[in-house]
Design an enzyme around this catalytic site. Structure first.
Site, PDB file in Angstrom:
ATOM      1  N   LYS A  92      -7.736   1.907  -2.237  1.00 34.18           N
ATOM      2  CA  LYS A  92      -6.939   1.084  -1.369  1.00 34.18           C
ATOM      3  C   LYS A  92      -6.776   2.901   0.416  1.00 34.18           C
ATOM      4  O   LYS A  92      -7.346   2.092   1.010  1.00 34.18           O
ATOM      5  CB  LYS A  92      -5.851   0.341  -1.050  1.00 34.18           C
ATOM      6  CG  LYS A  92      -4.685  -0.299   0.085  1.00 34.18           C
ATOM      7  CD  LYS A  92      -5.686  -1.318   0.582  1.00 34.18           C
ATOM      8  CE  LYS A  92      -5.129  -2.012   1.889  1.00 34.18           C
ATOM      9  NZ  LYS A  92      -3.824  -1.713   2.122  1.00 34.18           N
ATOM     10  N   THR A  98       0.932  -1.431  -0.202  1.00 39.11           N
ATOM     11  CA  THR A  98       0.140   0.098  -0.102  1.00 39.11           C
ATOM     12  C   THR A  98       0.704   1.013   0.214  1.00 39.11           C
ATOM     13  O   THR A  98       1.699   1.366   0.781  1.00 39.11           O
ATOM     14  CB  THR A  98      -0.896   0.358   1.324  1.00 39.11           C
ATOM     15  OG1 THR A  98      -1.846  -0.976   1.411  1.00 39.11           O
ATOM     16  CG2 THR A  98      -1.601   1.269   1.458  1.00 39.11           C
TER      17      THR A  98
END
Lengths: 286, 286
Positions: free
Chosen positions: A170, A95
């Site tokens: 995300k 991420t």
């Protein structure tokens, strides 16, 4: 497929194992050697650099801590990009910011390789059970090549858009979950302070409009002694910061994320960085 | 049982109807007359004051807007307490402060009547379908008398503690749901602004750690044109304020509820008071 796998953290170790269970041949690399033993015992090859993990593979997967770590394993003479064949595929499941994702995507495409950003949600449990939700950004044809690999690690695989779009989704999802965690902690702490028992909170909150994944997790973990990650305070903080920066770059005002970031930073600064993110509830209880 | 029912708002009209369906004889009172016709057509008696709704009944239920409205229908010569027989039961299902609940409880008990605060969660849909969660505060024996009535209106009936405790739990639950709504709106708005489609947000958020009742509701309602309550902005604001006051009175610091209240107040002040609470998402999108 022949797959290189870089990053055997809380998530990566399970994900690499699931790839092997699905019949793929996996060669792993991790910055610290200890983590590779477990996978090697299951039959994985062990590479001595990200570059070596990428060499001769159909695809290489990276899942590391942050933007700097992604650049460190991707670029430079020992990086994945130095080993990746034209026609092979780089799948970054970390991420990170959409900007960094697009930078690595451009580098991969320049050398004729494919690229997907494919961050995940579902935590260590989802990684272990192969039930992750995976949000992919990249070209349609790269997505199709990657699909059997992603399906070995997750249950819900969604292509969001072009390179970087997986990270955008995300960060939005993690912004919502992080802030939901904080407000759930705030309410649960208030209830406990006012004399409501954990049992009663357990009976009511998950069966009311206060219900959320994070309420459930906090109530489940409050009884535990360990508070080990799971998802650490410093990782949660990193994702909140990335989301706030992404919003700022687009000129969008986030009313509560700013004050939330300050509070969560204070929690980390008080020495909780390595603890599970849900330790914030205990901090509020003082 | 013979039941008086005071307050035929979004929730009360359905709850009174469910009492009748369960075989109880119901006499209704509402400040504005129009609302009583629908129940009268189903066979309810109609009273001309809260006092008259309470006279001769085994129990009287009140569900009105706020602390002032509860005191207005409970106290004074036309109030419920003036009509309630010793041995009968007053059940207040409004959402108000624990302090006001304890004040009405003391008045009821002084005259030999029973009292429960029994606020609900589950919204207009839960009220219609009889699936509310009901959080009761009061004496065990009053709770037992009330149980068949509460079961006619809700699915999960929990006694939290003595008088006022139902309100404490309700305010905690509504604090969490209200703040969860706001942070969910913040993330969804950011996603939409960054070009993520409603379909993609629908695919990912409810299947990630961002999942919550409020995320689901916002995504479902964003497509609607109407935005009629449901649960109005002004009611949501009232509950947030009650929770913040309750926390303040107990000396407990709520890190995010303060800034959230300021933002939500600004939304109401901009003319959204009568709209559904989820209109906050549209406000963020500007």
């Amino acid at each position: 497929m022949e797959v290189g796998f870089v990053g055997l953290g809380v998530m990566g170790r399970y994900m690499a194992a699931n790839l092997m269970k699905a019949g793929h041949r996996v060669t792993v690399y991790n910055r610290t050697n200890g983590r590779t033993d477990e996978l090697a015992a299951m039959g994985a090859g062990v590479a001595s650099s990200p570059r070596e993990a990428a060499m001769g593979r159909d695809a290489v997967i990276t899942i590391v801590t942050d933007d700097a770590a992604v650049l460190a394993v991707s670029e430079g003479p020992d990086g994945v990009l130095a080993g990746l064949a034209a026609g092979a595929l780089l799948i970054d499941m970390s991420t990170i910011s959409p900007e960094t994702a697009r930078r690595v995507a451009a580098a991969a495409q320049t050398m004729g390789a494919g690229y997907l950003d494919a961050p995940v949600t579902g935590g260590d449990i989802g990684a272990r059970d192969g039930t992750l939700t995976i949000m992919a950004g990249g070209r349609e044809r790269d997505f199709e090549v990657a699909l059997p690999l992603l399906q070995a690690m997750g249950r819900r695989i969604v292509r969001i858009g072009e390179a970087g779009a997986g990270q955008t989704m995300k960060l939005v999802a993690n912004l919502v979950s992080g802030l939901t965690l904080m407000v759930a902690a705030e309410g649960i702490a208030l209830g406990l302070r006012l004399g409501l028992s954990l049992d009663l909170l357990n009976e009511v909150l998950p069966n009311s409009s206060a219900q959320s994944f994070e309420v459930r997790k906090l109530l489940d973990r409050y009884g535990d002694d360990a508070w080990l990650p799971g998802f650490s305070v410093q990782n949660r903080l990193k994702d909140l910061r990335l989301a706030v920066e992404m919003a700022k770059a687009s000129g969008f005002d986030l009313p509560l994320a700013g004050p939330a970031l300050v509070r969560y930073q204070a929690h980390a600064d008080a020495g909780a960085g390595e603890l599970d993110e849900s330790s914030y509830l205990r901090k509020l209880l003082g």
